[in-house]
Design an enzyme around this catalytic site. Structure first.
Site, PDB file in Angstrom:
ATOM      1  CB  THR A   1      42.702  50.941  38.380  1.00 26.93           C
ATOM      2  OG1 THR A   1      42.731  51.039  36.960  1.00 26.93           O
ATOM      3  CG2 THR A   1      41.986  52.152  38.960  1.00 26.93           C
TER       4      THR A   1
ATOM      5  CE  LYS B   1      41.052  53.747  35.426  1.00 22.84           C
ATOM      6  NZ  LYS B   1      40.679  53.384  34.062  1.00 22.84           N
TER       7      LYS B   1
ATOM      8  CE  LYS C   1      40.203  47.615  40.949  1.00 22.01           C
ATOM      9  NZ  LYS C   1      41.191  48.212  40.046  1.00 22.01           N
TER      10      LYS C   1
HETATM   11  P1  NAP Z   1      41.807  40.519  34.951  1.00 28.98           P
HETATM   12  O1  NAP Z   1      41.476  40.075  33.576  1.00 28.98           O
HETATM   13  O2  NAP Z   1      40.994  39.998  36.086  1.00 28.98           O
HETATM   14  O3  NAP Z   1      43.362  40.173  35.195  1.00 28.98           O
HETATM   15  C1  NAP Z   1      43.975  40.386  36.436  1.00 28.98           C
HETATM   16  C2  NAP Z   1      45.391  39.860  36.343  1.00 28.98           C
HETATM   17  O4  NAP Z   1      46.046  40.070  37.594  1.00 28.98           O
HETATM   18  C3  NAP Z   1      45.458  38.358  36.070  1.00 28.98           C
HETATM   19  O5  NAP Z   1      46.604  38.102  35.304  1.00 28.98           O
HETATM   20  C4  NAP Z   1      45.598  37.785  37.479  1.00 28.98           C
HETATM   21  O6  NAP Z   1      46.211  36.506  37.499  1.00 28.98           O
HETATM   22  C5  NAP Z   1      46.510  38.826  38.101  1.00 28.98           C
HETATM   23  N1  NAP Z   1      46.386  38.865  39.560  1.00 28.98           N
HETATM   24  C6  NAP Z   1      45.346  39.316  40.294  1.00 28.98           C
HETATM   25  N2  NAP Z   1      45.631  39.210  41.596  1.00 28.98           N
HETATM   26  C7  NAP Z   1      46.865  38.690  41.694  1.00 28.98           C
HETATM   27  C8  NAP Z   1      47.700  38.363  42.775  1.00 28.98           C
HETATM   28  N3  NAP Z   1      47.306  38.556  44.054  1.00 28.98           N
HETATM   29  N4  NAP Z   1      48.918  37.841  42.525  1.00 28.98           N
HETATM   30  C9  NAP Z   1      49.323  37.652  41.249  1.00 28.98           C
HETATM   31  N5  NAP Z   1      48.576  37.946  40.178  1.00 28.98           N
HETATM   32  C10 NAP Z   1      47.360  38.457  40.398  1.00 28.98           C
HETATM   33  O7  NAP Z   1      41.774  42.111  35.090  1.00 28.98           O
HETATM   34  P2  NAP Z   1      41.999  43.222  33.961  1.00 28.98           P
HETATM   35  O8  NAP Z   1      40.678  43.535  33.338  1.00 28.98           O
HETATM   36  O9  NAP Z   1      43.146  42.868  33.101  1.00 28.98           O
HETATM   37  O10 NAP Z   1      42.342  44.494  34.891  1.00 28.98           O
HETATM   38  C11 NAP Z   1      43.624  44.648  35.475  1.00 28.98           C
HETATM   39  C12 NAP Z   1      43.731  46.044  36.091  1.00 28.98           C
HETATM   40  O11 NAP Z   1      43.499  47.028  35.070  1.00 28.98           O
HETATM   41  C13 NAP Z   1      42.692  46.325  37.200  1.00 28.98           C
HETATM   42  O12 NAP Z   1      43.271  47.133  38.179  1.00 28.98           O
HETATM   43  C14 NAP Z   1      41.595  47.064  36.458  1.00 28.98           C
HETATM   44  O13 NAP Z   1      40.852  47.890  37.321  1.00 28.98           O
HETATM   45  C15 NAP Z   1      42.408  47.856  35.451  1.00 28.98           C
HETATM   46  N6  NAP Z   1      41.681  48.260  34.234  1.00 28.98           N
HETATM   47  C16 NAP Z   1      40.898  47.363  33.562  1.00 28.98           C
HETATM   48  C17 NAP Z   1      40.206  47.772  32.420  1.00 28.98           C
HETATM   49  C18 NAP Z   1      39.308  46.819  31.662  1.00 28.98           C
HETATM   50  O14 NAP Z   1      38.534  47.283  30.788  1.00 28.98           O
HETATM   51  N7  NAP Z   1      39.353  45.511  31.897  1.00 28.98           N
HETATM   52  C19 NAP Z   1      40.318  49.098  31.955  1.00 28.98           C
HETATM   53  C20 NAP Z   1      41.160  49.983  32.637  1.00 28.98           C
HETATM   54  C21 NAP Z   1      41.818  49.551  33.788  1.00 28.98           C
HETATM   55  P3  NAP Z   1      45.338  35.158  37.205  1.00 28.98           P
HETATM   56  O15 NAP Z   1      45.308  34.988  35.725  1.00 28.98           O
HETATM   57  O16 NAP Z   1      46.073  34.087  37.906  1.00 28.98           O
HETATM   58  O17 NAP Z   1      43.970  35.404  37.815  1.00 28.98           O
END
Ligand code: NAP
Length: 288
Positions: free
Chosen positions: A98, A173, A241
């Protein structure tokens, strides 16, 4: 069957990549900044784990990403050892982060100049949607590129739709998040009021959820909200965010978002209470 890579094995990416392997039957290469997670994924699903996004992209038909925000996305695409340097001509990069519509357009232009496709494809449906492979995917980009990507995305999607040119997925979104913000505040106020009024909250929700007040948030969150538990999904830090992306876009396009702006400030208060990782229904906590 395609050769694909997935970058970012977080709460969302880990199961999404799993569906590409198991349901899609694709050959999957994974990259994660914290390498242990990529190793664990490869051991669980049977795929290759590599050390950089660039390596992940080499020789793939499609490359998926799901990382945190705009800057994270830039790092894994056009940063040092980023995926774009490894993309083959004619390949497709699908971004599920997102992020802003601006970064989508910027990366779409860079991809087009380099001879590969780029689709912005943020998702809705949360952790459960990712784990069960039933996400809603909102896409922006070129129709011919989208047509090739859609059958592969189908491994983890219940609904997938091209909304318009590059950036249109991210804009859609934003609409999703705008609709959720005010609604969760109203639900919090309803539960809070019912508690103060000495009503049986379970009974109240059972009745009103059969009528016009019904919502996904009501059905899925009222019970945990009533119990003061806020550990069930999308984190407040992520929501802030997303809302800041919405508010910035609205400043540009002139849309009026007074309630969304207020709710964003309420979430800032939840963060001050230590609730950055609580789920978004924790708006109730600041009413207490
Ligand atoms: P998360 O569990 O915090 O995972 C984030 C992922 O991105 C991890 O694999 C992290 O690596 C990687 N990452 C972050 N910054 C990075 C960087 N600078 N370089 C390389 N890798 C990086 O987050 P998530 O919940 O999966 O969400 C991911 C995206 O989907 C976000 O944009 C969020 O807004 C969106 N989203 C989430 C949900 C939800 O319910 N969780 C629903 C809809 C949309 P590490 O493992 O090394 O930290």
């Amino acid at each position: 069957m395609a050769k694909v890579a997935f970058i970012g094995l977080g709460v969302m990416g880990y199961p999404m990549a799993g569906h590409l392997r198991v349901k899609g039957g694709h050959e999957v290469t994974v990259y994660n900044r914290t390498g242990a997670k990529a190793q664990a994924w490869a051991a669980q699903f049977g795929g290759h784990a590599v050390a950089t996004p660039r390596e992940a992209a080499l020789g793939q038909d499609m490359v998926f990403a799901c990382v945190g925000n705009d800057d994270d996305l830039r790092q894994v695409t056009v940063g040092a050892d980023g995926a774009f340097a490894g993309m083959a001509k004619g390949a497709i990069f699908v971004d599920h982060t997102t992020a802003s519509a601006d970064v989508a357009r910027e990366l779409h232009a860079a991809a087009t100049a380099a001879g590969f496709g780029f689709i912005d494809a943020p998702v809705s449906g949360g952790q459960a949607g990712a784990e069960n492979g039933v996400l809603t995917v909102m896409c922006g980009g070129d129709a011919a590129v989208y047509a090739k990507a859609e059958p592969v995305i189908a491994a983890f999607a219940r609904a997938c739709r091209l909304m318009g040119p590059s950036g249109a997925g991210q804009l859609t979104k934003m609409v999703n998040q705008i609709c959720i913000g005010g609604l969760v505040q109203a639900l919090s106020e309803g539960v809070h009021f019912a508690q103060k009024a000495g009503l049986d909250v379970e009974a109240v929700i059972e009745v009103i959820s059969k009528g016009a007040a019904q919502s996904w948030q009501m059905e899925n969150r009222y019970r945990t909200m009533n119990e003061g538990k806020f550990d069930f999904g999308f984190a407040v830090d992520w929501m802030r965010k997303d809302l800041s992306i919405c508010l910035e876009e609205a400043r540009r396009n002139g849309a009026q978002l007074p309630v969304t702006a207020l709710v964003d400030q309420f979430y800032a208060e939840v963060q001050k209470l230590g609730g950055g990782r609580w789920d978004t229904s924790s708006l109730l906590a600041r009413l207490k």
